[in-house]
Structure formats: structure tokens, C-alpha cells
Write a protein that holds these residues in place. Sequence first.
Motif, PDB file in Angstrom:
ATOM      1  N   GLN A 154       0.819  -1.209   0.000  1.00  0.00           N
ATOM      2  CA  GLN A 154       0.000   0.000   0.000  1.00  0.00           C
ATOM      3  C   GLN A 154       0.856   1.265   0.000  1.00  0.00           C
ATOM      4  O   GLN A 154       0.517   2.255  -0.646  1.00  0.00           O
ATOM      5  CB  GLN A 154      -0.937  -0.002   1.205  1.00  0.00           C
ATOM      6  CG  GLN A 154      -2.033  -1.059   1.120  1.00  0.00           C
ATOM      7  CD  GLN A 154      -2.915  -1.074   2.351  1.00  0.00           C
ATOM      8  OE1 GLN A 154      -2.464  -0.741   3.447  1.00  0.00           O
ATOM      9  NE2 GLN A 154      -4.173  -1.460   2.184  1.00  0.00           N
ATOM     10  N   LEU A 178       2.917  -4.822  -6.527  1.00  0.00           N
ATOM     11  CA  LEU A 178       2.235  -6.008  -6.006  1.00  0.00           C
ATOM     12  C   LEU A 178       3.150  -7.214  -5.972  1.00  0.00           C
ATOM     13  O   LEU A 178       4.003  -7.400  -6.838  1.00  0.00           O
ATOM     14  CB  LEU A 178       1.009  -6.318  -6.872  1.00  0.00           C
ATOM     15  CG  LEU A 178      -0.027  -5.199  -7.021  1.00  0.00           C
ATOM     16  CD1 LEU A 178      -1.104  -5.619  -8.014  1.00  0.00           C
ATOM     17  CD2 LEU A 178      -0.638  -4.867  -5.674  1.00  0.00           C
ATOM     18  N   GLU A 179       2.946  -8.054  -4.973  1.00  0.00           N
ATOM     19  CA  GLU A 179       3.739  -9.272  -4.857  1.00  0.00           C
ATOM     20  C   GLU A 179       3.305 -10.291  -5.905  1.00  0.00           C
ATOM     21  O   GLU A 179       4.134 -11.023  -6.456  1.00  0.00           O
ATOM     22  CB  GLU A 179       3.600  -9.852  -3.448  1.00  0.00           C
ATOM     23  CG  GLU A 179       4.183  -8.935  -2.362  1.00  0.00           C
ATOM     24  CD  GLU A 179       3.947  -9.470  -0.973  1.00  0.00           C
ATOM     25  OE1 GLU A 179       3.328 -10.533  -0.838  1.00  0.00           O
ATOM     26  OE2 GLU A 179       4.377  -8.806  -0.003  1.00  0.00           O
ATOM     27  N   GLN A 180       1.999 -10.359  -6.176  1.00  0.00           N
ATOM     28  CA  GLN A 180       1.461 -11.231  -7.213  1.00  0.00           C
ATOM     29  C   GLN A 180       0.522 -10.395  -8.086  1.00  0.00           C
ATOM     30  O   GLN A 180      -0.689 -10.349  -7.844  1.00  0.00           O
ATOM     31  CB  GLN A 180       0.721 -12.435  -6.603  1.00  0.00           C
ATOM     32  CG  GLN A 180       1.645 -13.365  -5.812  1.00  0.00           C
ATOM     33  CD  GLN A 180       0.902 -14.568  -5.242  1.00  0.00           C
ATOM     34  OE1 GLN A 180      -0.200 -14.451  -4.737  1.00  0.00           O
ATOM     35  NE2 GLN A 180       1.535 -15.727  -5.355  1.00  0.00           N
ATOM     36  N   PRO A 181       1.081  -9.738  -9.087  1.00  0.00           N
ATOM     37  CA  PRO A 181       0.321  -8.765  -9.874  1.00  0.00           C
ATOM     38  C   PRO A 181      -0.881  -9.361 -10.608  1.00  0.00           C
ATOM     39  O   PRO A 181      -0.782 -10.413 -11.239  1.00  0.00           O
ATOM     40  CB  PRO A 181       1.359  -8.256 -10.883  1.00  0.00           C
ATOM     41  CG  PRO A 181       2.678  -8.536 -10.255  1.00  0.00           C
ATOM     42  CD  PRO A 181       2.490  -9.814  -9.500  1.00  0.00           C
ATOM     43  N   SER A 182      -2.003  -8.679 -10.498  1.00  0.00           N
ATOM     44  CA  SER A 182      -3.218  -9.006 -11.246  1.00  0.00           C
ATOM     45  C   SER A 182      -4.166  -7.826 -11.115  1.00  0.00           C
ATOM     46  O   SER A 182      -4.032  -7.002 -10.198  1.00  0.00           O
ATOM     47  CB  SER A 182      -3.883 -10.274 -10.723  1.00  0.00           C
ATOM     48  OG  SER A 182      -4.475 -10.048  -9.454  1.00  0.00           O
ATOM     49  N   THR A 184      -7.246  -7.896 -10.242  1.00  0.00           N
ATOM     50  CA  THR A 184      -8.009  -8.046  -9.003  1.00  0.00           C
ATOM     51  C   THR A 184      -7.196  -7.610  -7.792  1.00  0.00           C
ATOM     52  O   THR A 184      -7.682  -6.885  -6.922  1.00  0.00           O
ATOM     53  CB  THR A 184      -8.457  -9.506  -8.819  1.00  0.00           C
ATOM     54  OG1 THR A 184      -9.292  -9.883  -9.917  1.00  0.00           O
ATOM     55  CG2 THR A 184      -9.232  -9.672  -7.523  1.00  0.00           C
ATOM     56  N   ALA A 185      -5.943  -8.048  -7.727  1.00  0.00           N
ATOM     57  CA  ALA A 185      -5.084  -7.690  -6.601  1.00  0.00           C
ATOM     58  C   ALA A 185      -4.890  -6.177  -6.528  1.00  0.00           C
ATOM     59  O   ALA A 185      -4.874  -5.591  -5.440  1.00  0.00           O
ATOM     60  CB  ALA A 185      -3.731  -8.384  -6.728  1.00  0.00           C
ATOM     61  N   LEU A 186      -4.767  -5.524  -7.694  1.00  0.00           N
ATOM     62  CA  LEU A 186      -4.591  -4.072  -7.702  1.00  0.00           C
ATOM     63  C   LEU A 186      -5.858  -3.375  -7.214  1.00  0.00           C
ATOM     64  O   LEU A 186      -5.796  -2.440  -6.413  1.00  0.00           O
ATOM     65  CB  LEU A 186      -4.230  -3.594  -9.107  1.00  0.00           C
ATOM     66  CG  LEU A 186      -3.996  -2.088  -9.263  1.00  0.00           C
ATOM     67  CD1 LEU A 186      -2.910  -1.598  -8.323  1.00  0.00           C
ATOM     68  CD2 LEU A 186      -3.641  -1.755 -10.714  1.00  0.00           C
ATOM     69  N   ARG A 187      -7.022  -3.836  -7.664  1.00  0.00           N
ATOM     70  CA  ARG A 187      -8.282  -3.235  -7.227  1.00  0.00           C
ATOM     71  C   ARG A 187      -8.461  -3.378  -5.721  1.00  0.00           C
ATOM     72  O   ARG A 187      -8.901  -2.444  -5.033  1.00  0.00           O
ATOM     73  CB  ARG A 187      -9.466  -3.884  -7.950  1.00  0.00           C
ATOM     74  CG  ARG A 187      -9.626  -3.440  -9.396  1.00  0.00           C
ATOM     75  CD  ARG A 187     -11.010  -3.777  -9.916  1.00  0.00           C
ATOM     76  NE  ARG A 187     -11.267  -5.201  -9.879  1.00  0.00           N
ATOM     77  CZ  ARG A 187     -10.997  -6.041 -10.872  1.00  0.00           C
ATOM     78  NH1 ARG A 187     -10.438  -5.579 -11.987  1.00  0.00           N
ATOM     79  NH2 ARG A 187     -11.284  -7.319 -10.766  1.00  0.00           N
ATOM     80  N   VAL A 188      -8.111  -4.542  -5.176  1.00  0.00           N
ATOM     81  CA  VAL A 188      -8.223  -4.777  -3.734  1.00  0.00           C
ATOM     82  C   VAL A 188      -7.298  -3.826  -2.976  1.00  0.00           C
ATOM     83  O   VAL A 188      -7.688  -3.219  -1.968  1.00  0.00           O
ATOM     84  CB  VAL A 188      -7.898  -6.243  -3.392  1.00  0.00           C
ATOM     85  CG1 VAL A 188      -7.763  -6.421  -1.879  1.00  0.00           C
ATOM     86  CG2 VAL A 188      -8.981  -7.164  -3.927  1.00  0.00           C
ATOM     87  N   ALA A 189      -6.059  -3.702  -3.445  1.00  0.00           N
ATOM     88  CA  ALA A 189      -5.085  -2.832  -2.779  1.00  0.00           C
ATOM     89  C   ALA A 189      -5.551  -1.379  -2.806  1.00  0.00           C
ATOM     90  O   ALA A 189      -5.441  -0.661  -1.802  1.00  0.00           O
ATOM     91  CB  ALA A 189      -3.717  -2.971  -3.443  1.00  0.00           C
TER      92      ALA A 189
END
Length: 214
Positions: A154, A178-182, A184-189
Motif C-alpha cells: 500500500q 504487487l507481490e502477485q500482480p493481477s 483483481t489484486a490491484l483493485r483490492v489494494a
Amino acid sequence: MNRYKILLLEDDEVLRESLVDVLESSGFHVDVASDGEEAIELSYENRYDLYIFDINVPKVDGFELLSDLRNAGDETPTIYITALTDIDFITKGLNAGADCYLKKPFLPQELLVRVQARLKRNGNETITYNDIQYHPATKEIYKNGKLISLGSVQIKIFDLLMQNIGKITPKELLMEALEQPSDTALRVAITKLKQKLGIEITNIRAIGYTLEKV
């Protein structure tokens, strides 16, 4: 307008002229070199705030050039632009003293984001946004005077957004935090960051995110 001085080493004339146009339109002073020897001469004759070096250039390649500059005590921040993606090349570049890589092809805005972020990190300024004060050098975040704790991912995302208030931060650049880029992961962060700090981060569909000027 700022008057930061940048030395650009790029042997592709079309790309070189395009990058000069983008950088100078944003207020930077840009000197150009088409080969490593020319870049060496310019670095001796002038003081620069940032180097942007391609790697595969004539006479002296970007690796050798930066290594020689570092050995001579030149610690000017450096961004490599290159089509090379092999991990061994990336490691070699970082070992030579580069601050970051930008893989070709790239959007001009992505280069601008990296340039502005790199130059701002050299300063000690505080960035204020609504009731938030951010110290880029220490990565400390205060909201209404209270220190806020964020996770490393963050903080990286917040840093990119705060360094470019009012501008779009490319999605590809944010993904690197991101540690595991995607997607979805970006939207969550981003969602967690908005909730934690009470700020509005706008999604520019398929392009990136931005903090609007206030």
C-alpha cells in the motif's frame, strides 16, 4: 516549471526526439547523446539531476558507461530504458548502479511518472493532500497529525499516486508494487488504501488510477 537537467542516451533518433519532446514539454532541460562516448563527455562537462540511458548503444554500452560513472563517484540517479528483459541483464544493470528499469515499448506518461518520482525522492519536501501529509524520503504518512501505518504494498502504491497528484499513474507501474500482480489484486489494494486513508482514487478504465487535484 522545474529546470531539472536530464541527460538522455538513446541511439534511435525517432525515439530520442519523441522522448525529448515529452520531457521538455513537462519543463525539463534535456541534453542528448547518441552513443556512450558522447554521454561520457557530456557528463564530465555538465551536472545532471537524472540520467536516462539505453543499454545497447554504440561505442560504450549503458552498462559500462554507468559502471564507469559510479566508479568515478558520480551518484546521479539513473533510469535504464531497454528492450532487454533477461533477469541476468536486469541484475547486471542494477549492479552497475541503475535505480530502475523501463522496458521498451513504453508509454511516454510512464517515463514521466518514473522521472518525476525519482527526482522528487531526492528532495525532502512534504506532500500535502487534504488532511494528509506525506514525507517521500521516509515514507511516513500523517492524517490529521496522526501517524498512519500501511503495509509495504500500500505504501508503494500510495507513493506513486502522491508523487503524481492530478495525473494518471499507469496501471502497469502500479502493478510493480504487487507481490502477485493481477487486476483483481490491484483493485483490492486500491480499495483498502481508500478505506484506510479516506481518499478518493479514480479508476481510469484500462489505463490507470489518479488522485484528483484538490
